[in-house]
Design an enzyme around this catalytic site. Sequence first.
Site, PDB file in Angstrom:
ATOM      1  N   TRP A  18       1.931   5.485  -7.539  1.00  0.00           N
ATOM      2  CA  TRP A  18       2.335   6.723  -8.196  1.00  0.00           C
ATOM      3  C   TRP A  18       1.620   7.948  -7.646  1.00  0.00           C
ATOM      4  CZ3 TRP A  18       2.307   5.200 -14.138  1.00  0.00           C
ATOM      5  CH2 TRP A  18       3.250   4.180 -14.341  1.00  0.00           C
ATOM      6  N   LYS A  19       0.589   7.737  -6.850  1.00  0.00           N
ATOM      7  CA  LYS A  19      -0.209   8.842  -6.301  1.00  0.00           C
ATOM      8  C   LYS A  19      -0.701   9.751  -7.443  1.00  0.00           C
ATOM      9  CE  LYS A  19       2.010   8.312  -1.858  1.00  0.00           C
ATOM     10  NZ  LYS A  19       2.421   8.950  -0.594  1.00  0.00           N
ATOM     11  N   HIS A 101      -5.775   4.027   1.848  1.00  0.00           N
ATOM     12  CA  HIS A 101      -4.501   4.729   2.029  1.00  0.00           C
ATOM     13  C   HIS A 101      -4.708   5.900   2.981  1.00  0.00           C
ATOM     14  CE1 HIS A 101      -0.888   7.066   1.151  1.00  0.00           C
ATOM     15  NE2 HIS A 101      -0.372   5.957   0.642  1.00  0.00           N
ATOM     16  N   SER A 222       8.684   5.646   3.110  1.00  0.00           N
ATOM     17  CA  SER A 222      10.036   6.086   2.749  1.00  0.00           C
ATOM     18  C   SER A 222      10.998   4.921   2.538  1.00  0.00           C
ATOM     19  CB  SER A 222      10.572   7.059   3.811  1.00  0.00           C
ATOM     20  OG  SER A 222       9.764   8.218   3.889  1.00  0.00           O
ATOM     21  N   GLY A 243       6.161   4.655  -2.404  1.00  0.00           N
ATOM     22  CA  GLY A 243       5.627   5.924  -2.872  1.00  0.00           C
ATOM     23  C   GLY A 243       6.625   6.661  -3.739  1.00  0.00           C
ATOM     24  N   GLY A 244       7.350   7.612  -3.157  1.00  0.00           N
ATOM     25  CA  GLY A 244       8.250   8.469  -3.925  1.00  0.00           C
ATOM     26  C   GLY A 244       9.250   7.715  -4.772  1.00  0.00           C
TER      27      GLY A 244
END
Length: 261
Positions: A18-19, A101, A222, A243-244
């Site tokens: 989720w960063k 990371h 991605s 990620g996103g």
Amino acid sequence: MSETNKQNSRKKLVAGNWKMNGSFDSNEALVLGFLPEVDDQVDVSVFCPFPYLSQVGKLLEDQRVTFGAQDVSAKPGGAYTGDVSVDMLKEFGVKQVLVGHSERRQYHAESSVAVAEKAVAAIQGGITPIVCVGETLAEREAGKVEAVIASQLDPVVERCSKFVESGTWNLVIAYEPVWAIGTGVTASPEQAQEVHAMIRARLNAMLGPEVAQNTRILYGGSVKPGNASEIFAKVDIDGGLIGGAALSSDDFSGIIRAARG
């Protein structure tokens, strides 16, 4: 053993990073949104910011989802303001942690040795580290992919090799080409497979075939529902560090379905 059987012996893992995103309301909506997609065919993990470990742990109580932290200190405690130790994470029930990371390497100047020390601390404390490695676009264009990956991976393998001897090796590797993180550009399945195979060959050379074949190597960069199936079909790709797309319950669910096959 055939290549397909070797891959099938490694259960797919879909891990959502989720960063620095989230809120109490959005976290709950996100988790409740993808939980119906989770079963015992694919391992699923989420890595939330430190302040939300308690909330996410409660949301995932008695669920088939593992939750983890995005970083950990190599130190057991003391005068290290802002750092969080393995024992602190364990009090929340954390089972996995991201280390190395590219954003930590870039923005916090973490060296590969520092990353290796974090991995050691995590394994010693009973937490599985997901060790991230990957090259920049300039390094790829200069033909330095193998050298860069080796420089990031070797210190980890060297320091963690003792856990193979003790039977406590539980490390996961995530290959994340820096040029594909958050850019919308994805390494082709063939490009990703080439690096994953190289990583597995390096593990084989340093630790032997059993460790190499049993260690999961994830791809990150991605990954989306539309490309996940093709990426995950490659023999040395054992899932993804997302990620996103991990911030959308629909997208994350789609990636879990792709991992299921």
